[in-house]
Scaffold this active site. Sequence first.
Site, PDB file in Angstrom:
ATOM      1  N   PRO A  52      28.765  36.048  41.071  1.00 55.30           N
ATOM      2  CA  PRO A  52      28.264  35.595  42.369  1.00 55.30           C
ATOM      3  C   PRO A  52      29.352  35.396  43.425  1.00 55.30           C
ATOM      4  O   PRO A  52      30.438  34.899  43.129  1.00 55.30           O
ATOM      5  CB  PRO A  52      27.579  34.267  42.051  1.00 55.30           C
ATOM      6  N   ASN A  53      28.995  35.809  44.624  1.00 53.24           N
ATOM      7  CA  ASN A  53      29.794  35.639  45.844  1.00 53.24           C
ATOM      8  C   ASN A  53      31.014  36.559  45.919  1.00 53.24           C
ATOM      9  O   ASN A  53      31.712  36.580  46.938  1.00 53.24           O
ATOM     10  CB  ASN A  53      30.235  34.170  46.024  1.00 53.24           C
ATOM     11  N   ARG A  97      35.128  35.956  52.616  1.00 51.14           N
ATOM     12  CA  ARG A  97      34.928  34.615  52.081  1.00 51.14           C
ATOM     13  C   ARG A  97      36.265  33.897  51.863  1.00 51.14           C
ATOM     14  O   ARG A  97      37.157  34.442  51.204  1.00 51.14           O
ATOM     15  CB  ARG A  97      34.221  34.811  50.729  1.00 51.14           C
ATOM     16  N   TYR A 105      40.997  33.792  48.624  1.00 50.11           N
ATOM     17  CA  TYR A 105      40.637  35.059  47.972  1.00 50.11           C
ATOM     18  C   TYR A 105      41.185  36.298  48.676  1.00 50.11           C
ATOM     19  O   TYR A 105      40.989  37.420  48.192  1.00 50.11           O
ATOM     20  CB  TYR A 105      39.112  35.157  47.850  1.00 50.11           C
ATOM     21  N   ASN A 150      34.856  38.801  36.016  1.00 50.66           N
ATOM     22  CA  ASN A 150      35.028  37.622  36.856  1.00 50.66           C
ATOM     23  C   ASN A 150      33.633  37.050  37.073  1.00 50.66           C
ATOM     24  O   ASN A 150      32.844  37.587  37.857  1.00 50.66           O
ATOM     25  CB  ASN A 150      35.677  37.977  38.192  1.00 50.66           C
ATOM     26  N   ALA A 165      31.499  31.383  39.906  1.00 51.39           N
ATOM     27  CA  ALA A 165      31.160  29.989  39.590  1.00 51.39           C
ATOM     28  C   ALA A 165      30.384  29.855  38.278  1.00 51.39           C
ATOM     29  O   ALA A 165      30.407  28.778  37.654  1.00 51.39           O
ATOM     30  CB  ALA A 165      30.357  29.389  40.740  1.00 51.39           C
ATOM     31  N   GLU A 172      38.448  37.726  30.645  1.00 48.83           N
ATOM     32  CA  GLU A 172      38.062  36.887  31.784  1.00 48.83           C
ATOM     33  C   GLU A 172      39.142  36.972  32.862  1.00 48.83           C
ATOM     34  O   GLU A 172      40.327  36.833  32.541  1.00 48.83           O
ATOM     35  CB  GLU A 172      37.936  35.436  31.294  1.00 48.83           C
ATOM     36  N   HIS A 214      40.215  35.689  37.022  1.00 45.59           N
ATOM     37  CA  HIS A 214      39.971  34.942  38.258  1.00 45.59           C
ATOM     38  C   HIS A 214      41.040  35.311  39.272  1.00 45.59           C
ATOM     39  O   HIS A 214      42.218  35.457  38.911  1.00 45.59           O
ATOM     40  CB  HIS A 214      40.001  33.431  38.000  1.00 45.59           C
ATOM     41  N   ARG A 238      42.943  24.085  41.189  1.00 43.36           N
ATOM     42  CA  ARG A 238      41.863  23.763  42.126  1.00 43.36           C
ATOM     43  C   ARG A 238      41.062  22.563  41.614  1.00 43.36           C
ATOM     44  O   ARG A 238      41.558  21.784  40.803  1.00 43.36           O
ATOM     45  CB  ARG A 238      41.002  25.020  42.339  1.00 43.36           C
TER      46      ARG A 238
HETATM   47  C1  DQA Z   1      36.766  32.618  40.956  1.00 43.20           C
HETATM   48  C2  DQA Z   1      37.007  31.129  40.734  1.00 43.20           C
HETATM   49  C3  DQA Z   1      35.691  30.390  40.618  1.00 43.20           C
HETATM   50  O1  DQA Z   1      35.926  29.015  40.419  1.00 43.20           O
HETATM   51  C4  DQA Z   1      34.885  30.569  41.883  1.00 43.20           C
HETATM   52  O2  DQA Z   1      33.632  29.928  41.749  1.00 43.20           O
HETATM   53  C5  DQA Z   1      34.717  31.985  42.269  1.00 43.20           C
HETATM   54  C6  DQA Z   1      35.863  32.877  42.150  1.00 43.20           C
HETATM   55  C7  DQA Z   1      38.095  33.382  41.188  1.00 43.20           C
HETATM   56  O3  DQA Z   1      38.074  34.601  41.062  1.00 43.20           O
HETATM   57  O4  DQA Z   1      39.106  32.777  41.545  1.00 43.20           O
HETATM   58  O5  DQA Z   1      33.675  32.401  42.761  1.00 43.20           O
HETATM   59  O6  DQA Z   1      36.177  33.167  39.787  1.00 43.20           O
END
Ligand code: DQA
Length: 151
Positions: free
Chosen positions: A9-10, A17, A22, A72, A75, A96, A98, A105
């Site tokens: 998501p996102n 964003r 990011y 990735n 959240a 995994e 990020h 954070r």
């Molecule tokens: C994320 C880190 C997560 O905590 C966050 O909710 C994201 C992006 C990252 O790539 O740094 O959406 O996965």
Amino acid sequence: MKILILNGPNLNLLGHREKSIYGSRSFEDYFEELKQDLPALELSYFQSNTEGALIDKLHEVGFSDYKGIIFNAGAYTHTSVALSDAIKAIEVPVVEVHISNVYAREAFRHKSMIAPYCKGSISGFGLESYRLALQYFERLKPKQIGFGAKN
Ligand code: DQA
């Protein structure tokens, strides 16, 4: 060697964003660079904002001839029992990733529900986190990966 990059998501909003966290580059743009730089890997990309669609994709690819999934989960990383169960269930190894350093954070980002079922985790290298994960697969000898070699 087929590898799926799976974004949750996102992450479709990369480039727009929270740029200070990011960056200002879209994933589609970065993905084109990865494909050019790593021609030995047959890369594919899927993004969804929906937990069920991510689970369906893990099921679809997780018993196939793909050698790895770079995931990735956004959240959902911090909340999803369903995604962690899916990763646990499939045969294809998941790494995994990020973009941000989740440990630098908010405290709620320090917990990953999926990490125990992944081959490993990479966090905090910006978009280059994906390339580092891909290099793991690129450097493996063929006999070291495949069914039964998840962990
Ligand atoms: C994320 C880190 C997560 O905590 C966050 O909710 C994201 C992006 C990252 O790539 O740094 O959406 O996965």
